[in-house]
Scaffold this motif. Structure first.
Motif, mmCIF file in Angstrom:
data_model
loop_
_atom_site.group_PDB
_atom_site.id
_atom_site.type_symbol
_atom_site.label_atom_id
_atom_site.label_comp_id
_atom_site.label_asym_id
_atom_site.label_seq_id
_atom_site.Cartn_x
_atom_site.Cartn_y
_atom_site.Cartn_z
ATOM 1 N N THR A 127 -13.498 46.967 -3.819
ATOM 2 C CA THR A 127 -12.683 47.147 -2.619
ATOM 3 C C THR A 127 -12.579 48.627 -2.305
ATOM 4 O OG1 THR A 127 -10.471 46.825 -1.636
ATOM 5 C CG2 THR A 127 -10.579 47.131 -4.021
ATOM 6 N N PHE A 128 -12.305 48.932 -1.045
ATOM 7 C CA PHE A 128 -12.101 50.323 -0.635
ATOM 8 C C PHE A 128 -10.613 50.635 -0.464
ATOM 9 C CE2 PHE A 128 -16.399 49.241 0.737
ATOM 10 C CZ PHE A 128 -17.119 50.304 0.223
ATOM 11 N N ASP A 129 -9.767 49.762 -0.990
ATOM 12 C CA ASP A 129 -8.323 49.952 -0.941
ATOM 13 C C ASP A 129 -7.861 50.487 -2.302
ATOM 14 O OD1 ASP A 129 -5.478 49.058 -1.498
ATOM 15 O OD2 ASP A 129 -5.617 48.495 0.618
ATOM 16 N N ASP A 130 -7.337 51.710 -2.325
ATOM 17 C CA ASP A 130 -6.993 52.346 -3.597
ATOM 18 C C ASP A 130 -5.903 51.593 -4.360
ATOM 19 O OD1 ASP A 130 -8.834 54.416 -3.577
ATOM 20 O OD2 ASP A 130 -7.542 55.731 -2.410
ATOM 21 N N SER A 131 -4.961 50.994 -3.659
ATOM 22 C CA SER A 131 -3.900 50.263 -4.351
ATOM 23 C C SER A 131 -4.465 49.031 -5.047
ATOM 24 C CB SER A 131 -2.793 49.860 -3.376
ATOM 25 O OG SER A 131 -3.272 48.952 -2.398
ATOM 26 N N ARG A 132 -5.446 48.390 -4.432
ATOM 27 C CA ARG A 132 -6.052 47.210 -5.061
ATOM 28 C C ARG A 132 -6.995 47.615 -6.191
ATOM 29 N NH1 ARG A 132 -5.402 45.076 0.271
ATOM 30 N NH2 ARG A 132 -3.849 43.416 0.087
ATOM 31 N N VAL A 180 -15.125 45.168 4.637
ATOM 32 C CA VAL A 180 -16.481 44.787 5.025
ATOM 33 C C VAL A 180 -17.083 45.831 5.958
ATOM 34 C CG1 VAL A 180 -17.892 43.067 6.231
ATOM 35 C CG2 VAL A 180 -16.052 42.325 4.704
ATOM 36 N N GLN A 181 -16.307 46.313 6.912
ATOM 37 C CA GLN A 181 -16.829 47.296 7.858
ATOM 38 C C GLN A 181 -17.136 48.627 7.178
ATOM 39 O OE1 GLN A 181 -17.961 46.772 10.855
ATOM 40 N NE2 GLN A 181 -17.424 44.604 10.541
ATOM 41 N N THR A 182 -16.329 48.994 6.198
ATOM 42 C CA THR A 182 -16.639 50.216 5.436
ATOM 43 C C THR A 182 -17.946 50.048 4.672
ATOM 44 O OG1 THR A 182 -14.289 50.733 5.173
ATOM 45 C CG2 THR A 182 -15.819 51.818 3.665
ATOM 46 N N ALA A 183 -18.124 48.867 4.060
ATOM 47 C CA ALA A 183 -19.371 48.590 3.338
ATOM 48 C C ALA A 183 -20.571 48.651 4.281
ATOM 49 C CB ALA A 183 -19.289 47.223 2.670
ATOM 50 N N VAL A 184 -20.450 48.047 5.444
ATOM 51 C CA VAL A 184 -21.542 48.043 6.412
ATOM 52 C C VAL A 184 -21.879 49.469 6.857
ATOM 53 C CG1 VAL A 184 -22.176 47.388 8.779
ATOM 54 C CG2 VAL A 184 -21.165 45.687 7.233
#
Length: 378
Positions: A127-132, A180-184
């Motif tokens: 994930t690109f969410d630091d808290s997760r 998903v958009q960050t990954a893309v």
């Protein structure tokens, strides 16, 4: 027949709360473990004849160094391991993959990987969410993951696979869309995406059992999967396996062998091997593995694969892929059984039967476990 080599590196600096794979933090055993891997390869070099690899000059098609976290062991050990693969299992592999963590990536590290023959990198971003990321006990940050992809590309390795996870407790569809958009935007050649699993024995499972967290509801999880499929298709990825997406020409050759009945050798503690007629697995204990290998013994168990087991294996592997299950590869008796069980799902639009293959439709992907269960022969 060509085949693949899987090499298991079980060391991790810390254990993620969801991980059910065998891993260890016993870094003091790294050198002894690498030496044992090399000994095991020498001990098993003759097994390729049993896999049907008659041409001893061109056996290996893929090498996959997985874990654990292979990027945590010395590069000198990785190089020696790859040298031993070439010595014991000659070939000209098209794909040589190593799994890495984003925080291990530096320009110097990736340049060394490329220099020793690595041409594909699989990176667990999740994930690109630091808290997760903190919730999962991942060591890296979102910015490190983004930087890592760019560093790998700058070093000249273009075949990059990243892993994502969806369905976190309290995660919203908007938050998943952002991942998903960050990954893309990073444009890796391959993306694997999995729903968060609560495997018994993991910290995550215990947290759920104690009521500290709650699984996401099925409706939201399904919406996330549908968004993933649509977004990656729009970005030019082919959905070639339930959880895997690739740019044209960049399917994982090694993992595809698992889904399409291709033999492979697994080297290392807990590694599995398959040669059509039998399946074997090494002991999942680093110390016992090293001790046995040093005593000249293979610390493994095996099982014979009968016709029914082979059919069931095909149902639960090949049917996961966009290529589907080739009915020409099974006996008339099992073919008839498969078509009989599939009939209701074909009529309901969950399976299609074309060119003597059974394939999941888009709607069938959402209930794939149920369909496979119906086709399995008890």
């Amino acid at each position: 027949m060509k085949t693949g080599i899987y090499i298991h590196i079980p060391f991790c600096k810390s254990r993620c709360i969801y991980c059910g794979f065998y891993s260890s933090t016993l870094f003091g055993l790294q050198h002894d473990y690498a030496a044992a891997l090399i000994k095991e390869m020498h001990m098993r070099s003759s097994e390729f004849k049993e896999l049907g690899c008659i041409d001893n000059t061109n056996m290996v098609d893929t090498i996959y160094i997985g874990g654990g976290t292979p990027s945590t062991i010395p590069l000198s050990d990785i190089q020696e391991i790859l040298n031993t693969v070439s010595e014991c299992f000659p070939g000209n592999p098209r794909e040589v993959t190593i799994e890495v963590n984003p925080d291990d990536i530096t320009p110097e590290f990736v340049n060394r990987l490329r220099s020793i023959g690595i041409n594909r990198i699989s990176m667990g971003i999740q994930t690109f969410d630091d808290s997760r990321l903190q919730f999962l006990h991942r060591r890296h940050t979102s910015s490190q993951a983004i930087d890592a992809v760019r560093i790998i590309k700058d070093a000249g390795i273009e075949n990059i696979s990243i892993d994502l996870i969806f369905g976190f407790p309290n995660q919203t569809l908007d938050e998943w869309e952002s991942d998903v958009q960050t990954a893309v935007s990073l444009a890796p050649t391959h993306i694997s995406a999995y729903s968060l699993m609560y495997e018994e024995g993991t910290t995550l499972y215990r947290m759920m059992s104690e009521g500290k967290i709650t699984q996401i509801d099925d409706e939201t999880s399904l919406a996330m999967y549908k968004y993933l499929m649509d977004a990656l298709k729009a970005a030019g990825y082919e959905h070639y396996e339930i959880s895997n997406f690739a740019k044209p020409g960049y399917r994982s050759i090694h993992n595809s062998s698992y889904w399409h009945n291709v033999p492979y050798l697994g080297i290392g503690a807990s590694a599995h091997s398959y040669n059509i007629g039998t399946r074997s697995w090494n002991i999942a204990d680093i110390r016992q593995y090293i001790k046995a290998i040093n005593n000249g013994m293979l610390p493994s168990e095996s099982e014979t694969i009968d016709a029914t087991t082979h059919y069931n294996d095909l149902v639960t592997t090949a049917l996961r892929t966009s290529d589907g299950m080739n009915l020409d590869s099974i006996s008339p008796t099992f073919r008839q059984y498969a078509l009989q069980c599939a009939d209701i799902h074909i009529k309901n639009g969950l399976l299609k039967h074309t060119d003597n293959r059974l394939q999941l439709t888009r709607e069938g992907l959402f209930v794939s476990d149920m369909i496979m269960s119906d086709l399995i022969k008890i």
